[in-house]
Design a protein around this motif. Structure first.
Motif, PDB file in Angstrom:
ATOM      1  N   LYS A 129     -69.114  75.287 -66.162  1.00  0.00           N
ATOM      2  CA  LYS A 129     -70.258  74.622 -65.519  1.00  0.00           C
ATOM      3  C   LYS A 129     -69.935  74.288 -64.068  1.00  0.00           C
ATOM      4  CE  LYS A 129     -72.850  74.179 -69.301  1.00  0.00           C
ATOM      5  NZ  LYS A 129     -74.142  74.869 -69.461  1.00  0.00           N
ATOM      6  N   LYS A 130     -70.969  74.360 -63.240  1.00  0.00           N
ATOM      7  CA  LYS A 130     -70.811  74.015 -61.816  1.00  0.00           C
ATOM      8  C   LYS A 130     -71.625  72.751 -61.512  1.00  0.00           C
ATOM      9  CE  LYS A 130     -70.211  78.823 -60.229  1.00  0.00           C
ATOM     10  NZ  LYS A 130     -68.863  78.779 -59.683  1.00  0.00           N
ATOM     11  N   VAL A 131     -70.997  71.837 -60.785  1.00  0.00           N
ATOM     12  CA  VAL A 131     -71.634  70.554 -60.469  1.00  0.00           C
ATOM     13  C   VAL A 131     -71.619  70.337 -58.957  1.00  0.00           C
ATOM     14  CG1 VAL A 131     -71.606  68.057 -60.874  1.00  0.00           C
ATOM     15  CG2 VAL A 131     -70.824  69.605 -62.675  1.00  0.00           C
ATOM     16  N   VAL A 132     -72.756  69.869 -58.433  1.00  0.00           N
ATOM     17  CA  VAL A 132     -72.856  69.520 -57.011  1.00  0.00           C
ATOM     18  C   VAL A 132     -73.201  68.039 -56.917  1.00  0.00           C
ATOM     19  CG1 VAL A 132     -74.222  69.819 -54.901  1.00  0.00           C
ATOM     20  CG2 VAL A 132     -73.518  71.823 -56.209  1.00  0.00           C
ATOM     21  N   ALA A 133     -72.469  67.311 -56.088  1.00  0.00           N
ATOM     22  CA  ALA A 133     -72.783  65.905 -55.833  1.00  0.00           C
ATOM     23  C   ALA A 133     -73.130  65.754 -54.354  1.00  0.00           C
ATOM     24  CB  ALA A 133     -71.596  65.021 -56.199  1.00  0.00           C
ATOM     25  N   ILE A 134     -74.179  64.981 -54.080  1.00  0.00           N
ATOM     26  CA  ILE A 134     -74.701  64.844 -52.715  1.00  0.00           C
ATOM     27  C   ILE A 134     -74.654  63.380 -52.306  1.00  0.00           C
ATOM     28  CG2 ILE A 134     -76.766  65.124 -51.268  1.00  0.00           C
ATOM     29  CD1 ILE A 134     -77.605  67.450 -53.109  1.00  0.00           C
ATOM     30  N   SER A 194     -62.602  73.759 -58.320  1.00  0.00           N
ATOM     31  CA  SER A 194     -63.487  74.486 -57.394  1.00  0.00           C
ATOM     32  C   SER A 194     -64.895  74.712 -57.960  1.00  0.00           C
ATOM     33  CB  SER A 194     -62.855  75.831 -57.012  1.00  0.00           C
ATOM     34  OG  SER A 194     -62.657  76.615 -58.180  1.00  0.00           O
ATOM     35  N   ASN A 195     -65.130  74.304 -59.204  1.00  0.00           N
ATOM     36  CA  ASN A 195     -66.490  74.359 -59.759  1.00  0.00           C
ATOM     37  C   ASN A 195     -67.306  73.130 -59.380  1.00  0.00           C
ATOM     38  OD1 ASN A 195     -66.492  76.851 -60.930  1.00  0.00           O
ATOM     39  ND2 ASN A 195     -65.982  76.144 -62.989  1.00  0.00           N
ATOM     40  N   ALA A 196     -66.695  72.201 -58.643  1.00  0.00           N
ATOM     41  CA  ALA A 196     -67.416  71.028 -58.135  1.00  0.00           C
ATOM     42  C   ALA A 196     -67.485  71.105 -56.617  1.00  0.00           C
ATOM     43  CB  ALA A 196     -66.723  69.742 -58.564  1.00  0.00           C
ATOM     44  N   LEU A 204     -53.665  68.992 -48.213  1.00  0.00           N
ATOM     45  CA  LEU A 204     -53.549  67.838 -49.113  1.00  0.00           C
ATOM     46  C   LEU A 204     -53.795  68.199 -50.582  1.00  0.00           C
ATOM     47  CD1 LEU A 204     -55.359  65.222 -46.834  1.00  0.00           C
ATOM     48  CD2 LEU A 204     -52.911  65.484 -47.196  1.00  0.00           C
ATOM     49  N   LYS A 205     -53.871  69.515 -50.859  1.00  0.00           N
ATOM     50  CA  LYS A 205     -54.031  70.013 -52.239  1.00  0.00           C
ATOM     51  C   LYS A 205     -55.260  69.435 -52.937  1.00  0.00           C
ATOM     52  CE  LYS A 205     -49.065  70.880 -52.953  1.00  0.00           C
ATOM     53  NZ  LYS A 205     -48.597  70.586 -51.597  1.00  0.00           N
ATOM     54  N   VAL A 206     -56.393  69.492 -52.244  1.00  0.00           N
ATOM     55  CA  VAL A 206     -57.680  69.049 -52.812  1.00  0.00           C
ATOM     56  C   VAL A 206     -58.452  70.290 -53.258  1.00  0.00           C
ATOM     57  CG1 VAL A 206     -59.914  68.013 -52.230  1.00  0.00           C
ATOM     58  CG2 VAL A 206     -57.801  66.910 -51.471  1.00  0.00           C
ATOM     59  N   ASP A 207     -58.731  70.408 -54.559  1.00  0.00           N
ATOM     60  CA  ASP A 207     -59.381  71.606 -55.101  1.00  0.00           C
ATOM     61  C   ASP A 207     -60.900  71.595 -54.945  1.00  0.00           C
ATOM     62  OD1 ASP A 207     -56.956  72.656 -55.958  1.00  0.00           O
ATOM     63  OD2 ASP A 207     -57.049  71.591 -57.877  1.00  0.00           O
ATOM     64  N   ILE A 208     -61.484  70.413 -55.049  1.00  0.00           N
ATOM     65  CA  ILE A 208     -62.952  70.318 -54.992  1.00  0.00           C
ATOM     66  C   ILE A 208     -63.446  70.767 -53.618  1.00  0.00           C
ATOM     67  CG2 ILE A 208     -64.833  68.610 -54.868  1.00  0.00           C
ATOM     68  CD1 ILE A 208     -63.624  67.208 -57.243  1.00  0.00           C
ATOM     69  N   ASN A 209     -64.544  71.526 -53.609  1.00  0.00           N
ATOM     70  CA  ASN A 209     -65.132  71.978 -52.349  1.00  0.00           C
ATOM     71  C   ASN A 209     -65.818  70.808 -51.653  1.00  0.00           C
ATOM     72  OD1 ASN A 209     -64.685  74.923 -52.792  1.00  0.00           O
ATOM     73  ND2 ASN A 209     -66.048  74.546 -54.524  1.00  0.00           N
ATOM     74  N   ALA A 258     -75.758  75.651 -59.172  1.00  0.00           N
ATOM     75  CA  ALA A 258     -75.322  74.464 -59.929  1.00  0.00           C
ATOM     76  C   ALA A 258     -76.001  74.354 -61.292  1.00  0.00           C
ATOM     77  CB  ALA A 258     -75.604  73.210 -59.113  1.00  0.00           C
ATOM     78  N   ASP A 259     -75.241  73.803 -62.246  1.00  0.00           N
ATOM     79  CA  ASP A 259     -75.799  73.426 -63.550  1.00  0.00           C
ATOM     80  C   ASP A 259     -76.226  71.962 -63.545  1.00  0.00           C
ATOM     81  OD1 ASP A 259     -75.190  75.903 -65.268  1.00  0.00           O
ATOM     82  OD2 ASP A 259     -73.247  75.469 -64.345  1.00  0.00           O
TER      83      ASP A 259
END
Length: 295
Positions: free
Chosen positions: A7-12, A30-32, A119-124, A180-181
């Motif tokens: 699942k892909k999630v987007v937060a705004i 990376s799916n977020a 800084l090894k942050v995976d989230i986009n 996004a899901d």
């Protein structure tokens, strides 16, 4: 295969609220994607914008800080705030690093990706726009004010919120919304964190067009002040839906019951951090998101 990989999630949003939400989504990697407000004109960010131009970096820096999982010299540098009596007093080194990398990069997004890798942050993390813009508000007594700090301090209620100048949305942000899901609005300052990205027509249209995604509004746990504090939850939901071309919000997630919101699906959940009840707990947010995704 887990829900985190399928699942892909987007937060705004922006500020502490978006950082908290993204920390809750850390297992999605990376799916977020966080789409970050770039209109701040206060504090260290405002001073940098005043003398250097460019987009506001403070909200992006805040998100990165909350996503750093391995403390290191790099992360300590990124979070360092200068103290003293000179020009550097109050400046955050992370803001200055992002500004410098932006000046060295082709695009502001390149600067963010360099910091994420370091800084090894995976989230986009995607800025809502790569072009500088300010919030502009029209009060009900007919006065315009410009700048986030001025909007927060307005004594009259708002009738309209705009971006000045109008700028294009970042195409990576629009693309993330299309795939996004789930699309999450909030928590955070309603007028200065959640609304600015929704004022970009491409973002509102992408949310409206993605019928398969669950659109979720997450309430704050503590009251807001200024004009946002005088708005009802119903008014806030209507403002969001209007910006998203009348797309209905599927779930309103919060700690309180809302019998007055009969036309919305309100889901009540304990989301508060055990030691600070005004702040969302990362694990409780994560559990709520997973539950909504699996329904």
């Amino acid at each position: 295969m887990t829900i985190y990989t399928t699942k892909k999630v987007v937060a705004i949003g922006g500020g502490h609220g978006l950082g908290r939400m993204l920390a809750a989504l850390k297992d999605f990697g990376s799916n977020a994607t966080g789409i970050v407000t770039t209109t701040d004109n206060g504090g260290s960010t405002g001073r940098i914008r005043h003398c250097q131009g460019g987009i506001a970096w403070g909200d992006t820096r805040n998100c990165v800080n909350q996503l750093i999982t391995e403390p290191s010299i790099s992360s300590m540098m990124f979070e360092y705030r200068f103290r003293g009596t000179g020009e550097l007093d109050g400046h955050n080194l992370g803001n200055l690093m992002l500004t410098a990398l932006d000046n060295l990069s082709v695009r502001p997004l390149d600067a963010i990706n360099l910091i994420r890798n370091m800084l090894k942050v995976d989230i986009n993390l995607v800025p809502m726009s790569e072009h500088p813009s300010d919030l502009k508000a029209l009060s009900k007594d007919g006065k315009w004010v410009t700048g986030e700090t001025s909007v927060d301090e307005m004594e009259a209620d708002l009738q309209r919120l705009d971006l000045d100048p109008e700028v294009p949305a970042t195409k990576e942000g629009v693309s993330a919304i299309e795939q996004a899901d789930m699309i999450i609005l909030g928590p955070g300052s309603f007028l200065t964190s959640i609304m600015p990205p929704l004022l970009l027509p491409e973002i509102g249209r992408a949310i409206a067009d993605n019928a398969k995604a669950k659109l979720v509004f997450v309430e704050n746990l503590s009251p807001e002040y200024g004009p946002a504090g005088r708005m009802t939850l119903k008014e806030k939901l209507e403002w969001c839906e209007r910006a998203c071309q009348a797309r209905k919000i599927d779930v309103v997630l919060g700690a309180q019951e809302h019998p007055e919101l009969a036309s919305w699906n309100c889901v009540q959940a304990d989301l508060a951090s055990p030691n600070r009840d005004w702040r969302h707990d990362r694990q409780k947010l994560n559990n709520a998101v997973i539950e909504l995704l699996t329904q």
